[in-house]
Design a protein around this motif. Structure first.
Motif, short mmCIF file in Angstrom:
data_model
loop_
_atom_site.label_atom_id
_atom_site.label_comp_id
_atom_site.label_asym_id
_atom_site.label_seq_id
_atom_site.Cartn_x
_atom_site.Cartn_y
_atom_site.Cartn_z
N PRO A 17 16.43 -6.45 -12.82
CA PRO A 17 17.42 -5.44 -12.22
C PRO A 17 15.65 -4.96 -12.43
CG PRO A 17 18.74 -5.55 -13.83
CD PRO A 17 17.53 -7.17 -14.11
N ILE A 18 15.53 -4.07 -10.81
CA ILE A 18 14.72 -2.54 -11.07
C ILE A 18 15.50 -1.61 -10.59
CG2 ILE A 18 12.96 -3.72 -9.67
CD1 ILE A 18 13.73 -2.88 -7.18
N HIS A 19 16.93 -1.51 -11.01
CA HIS A 19 17.66 -0.25 -11.17
C HIS A 19 18.62 -0.59 -11.75
CE1 HIS A 19 16.45 0.66 -7.13
NE2 HIS A 19 16.26 1.71 -6.95
N ARG B 92 5.11 8.21 0.45
CA ARG B 92 3.43 8.10 0.08
C ARG B 92 3.25 6.76 -0.31
NH1 ARG B 92 1.73 9.72 -6.15
NH2 ARG B 92 3.43 11.46 -5.85
N HIS B 93 3.71 5.12 -0.95
CA HIS B 93 2.80 4.08 -0.93
C HIS B 93 3.38 3.40 0.03
CE1 HIS B 93 0.48 5.52 -4.02
NE2 HIS B 93 1.21 6.01 -4.65
N ARG B 94 4.73 3.63 0.89
CA ARG B 94 5.45 3.25 1.98
C ARG B 94 5.84 1.43 1.18
NH1 ARG B 94 2.61 3.58 7.42
NH2 ARG B 94 1.46 6.53 7.30
N ARG B 95 6.34 1.49 -0.05
CA ARG B 95 6.65 0.43 -0.60
C ARG B 95 7.85 0.32 0.01
NH1 ARG B 95 3.60 2.83 -5.17
NH2 ARG B 95 1.81 1.01 -5.62
N PRO B 96 8.75 -0.95 -0.11
CA PRO B 96 10.13 -1.50 0.19
C PRO B 96 11.18 -0.01 -0.61
CG PRO B 96 9.59 -3.09 -0.66
CD PRO B 96 8.23 -2.13 -0.78
N GLY B 97 12.52 -0.35 -0.16
CA GLY B 97 13.16 0.29 -0.32
C GLY B 97 13.52 2.00 -0.87
N PRO C 77 12.65 0.47 -16.00
CA PRO C 77 11.40 -0.10 -17.37
C PRO C 77 11.16 -0.75 -15.91
CG PRO C 77 13.25 1.02 -18.82
CD PRO C 77 12.88 0.16 -17.70
N GLU C 78 11.88 -1.65 -15.75
CA GLU C 78 10.74 -3.00 -14.19
C GLU C 78 10.76 -2.25 -13.72
OE1 GLU C 78 12.76 -4.38 -18.08
OE2 GLU C 78 13.80 -3.47 -15.97
N GLY C 79 11.25 -1.52 -13.96
CA GLY C 79 11.64 -0.76 -11.47
C GLY C 79 10.38 -0.18 -11.85
N LEU C 80 9.90 0.30 -13.22
CA LEU C 80 9.06 1.96 -13.20
C LEU C 80 7.92 0.85 -12.76
CD1 LEU C 80 10.52 4.16 -16.04
CD2 LEU C 80 10.27 4.69 -13.32
N ASP C 81 7.22 -0.19 -13.65
CA ASP C 81 5.84 -0.34 -13.56
C ASP C 81 5.95 -1.01 -12.14
OD1 ASP C 81 6.02 0.05 -15.93
OD2 ASP C 81 6.89 -2.74 -16.72
N LEU C 82 7.55 -1.83 -11.65
CA LEU C 82 7.24 -2.24 -10.12
C LEU C 82 6.43 -1.03 -9.01
CD1 LEU C 82 7.84 -4.67 -8.15
CD2 LEU C 82 9.64 -3.75 -7.67
#
Length: 301
Positions: free
Chosen positions: A7-9, A34-39, A60-65
């Motif tokens: 999970p990313i959250h 800023r970067h317009r990534r989804p979410g 941590p995986e979400g931060l990397d993503l």
């Protein structure tokens, strides 16, 4: 068979990570402007201690993503002004800059502290490139809490400039910073001020809200009380000189780049930039100041 994606959250929490109160309110909801990534990301605020935090928080995986980076670019003049605040104290033998990125701050601070050894910590390989370029004496890749105990009591100064707001656990970072300090050493902190009037006026367009990169926004009284409870002496606080004149220009950039008006954005952004700098001397002395600085001395044992 492929493993299940992590999970990313984290789970959404119903209490304040700073004081434990369950009296929360939603401060804002924001996409990645800023970067317009989804979410879409939610920032909640504690009604009791005013701590603001991303909820649910990125793992941590979400931060990397989302490629969350801690270093913030500031002008050489601004970095020198920050370093100059340490001149009244004895010249440090060793200084650790946490979240140093390309080591722009140590590079500037060397002009004032020519006999000081500067080390840097950053989760990215940029810190190693900074050492290779001669900006640092030692480079440590990773997060400071994971680099103990080999950095224990090694430094006269530890600086964290616009770093704590990017961390999943600010208290763990403070513990690590105080552990890395020698008794009598100084902790130099700069953070965005979540009580700034610009936060209310500009909402999600206010640059220190910066979702999903800013996980915590810590009011000055909370940080001061935390350090005093750990036995530190607060030797200086400042809400004026850390102010960065970019509230209006960044908000204009983020807004116009998401509208059909983006082709006409440069003149408007130039005007907003000029207005930021024109108003800065006055706004920095009011509740519109967008950042603060705190210097604390670790107790001698």
């Amino acid at each position: 068979m492929s493993s299940r994606p992590r999970p990313i959250h984290d789970p959404r929490r119903d209490d304040c990570p700073w004081c434990g109160s369950k009296r929360l309110r939603t401060r804002l909801r924001s996409p990645d402007l800023r970067h317009r990534r989804p979410g879409t990301f939610v920032v909640d605020e504690c009604r009791d201690c005013a701590h603001a935090f991303q909820n649910p928080r990125l793992t941590p995986e979400g931060l990397d993503l989302y490629d969350v980076q801690g270093a913030v670019p500031f002008s050489r003049r601004r970095l020198l002004a920050t370093a100059r605040t340490m001149l009244p104290f004895p010249e440090p033998e060793s200084w650790l800059d946490v979240g140093t990125g390309d080591a722009a701050f140590p590079r500037a601070a060397r002009e004032l502290f020519t006999y000081t050894a500067f080390d840097g910590v950053d989760p990215t390989p940029r810190v190693e490139r900074a050492r290779a370029a001669g900006r640092l004496d030692e480079a440590h890749v990773g997060h400071l809490p994971n680099l103990l105990p080999r950095l224990r009591a090694r430094y006269d100064v530890v600086s964290m400039l616009h770093h704590l707001e990017h961390t999943r656990d600010p208290r763990a970072e403070l513990t690590a910073a105080l552990t890395a300090l020698r008794p009598g050493g100084h902790l130099l902190l700069e953070l965005p001020d979540p009580t700034s009037a610009f936060a209310t006026v500009l909402g999600k367009w206010w640059h220190p809200h910066d979702q999903p990169r800013h996980l915590h926004l810590i009011p000055l009284p909370n940080l001061r009380a935390e350090l005093v409870a750990r036995g530190c002496e607060i030797v200086a606080t400042d809400r004026r000189t850390p102010h960065t004149p970019r509230d209006l220009s960044t908000a204009a950039t983020l807004y116009l780049n998401r509208t059909p008006l983006r082709r006409a954005a440069p003149p408007a952004i130039m005007f907003a930039t000029a207005l930021d700098h024109l108003l800065s001397p006055a706004l920095s002395r009011t509740r519109f100041s967008n950042a603060y600085r705190l210097i604390a001395r670790k107790q001698r044992t």
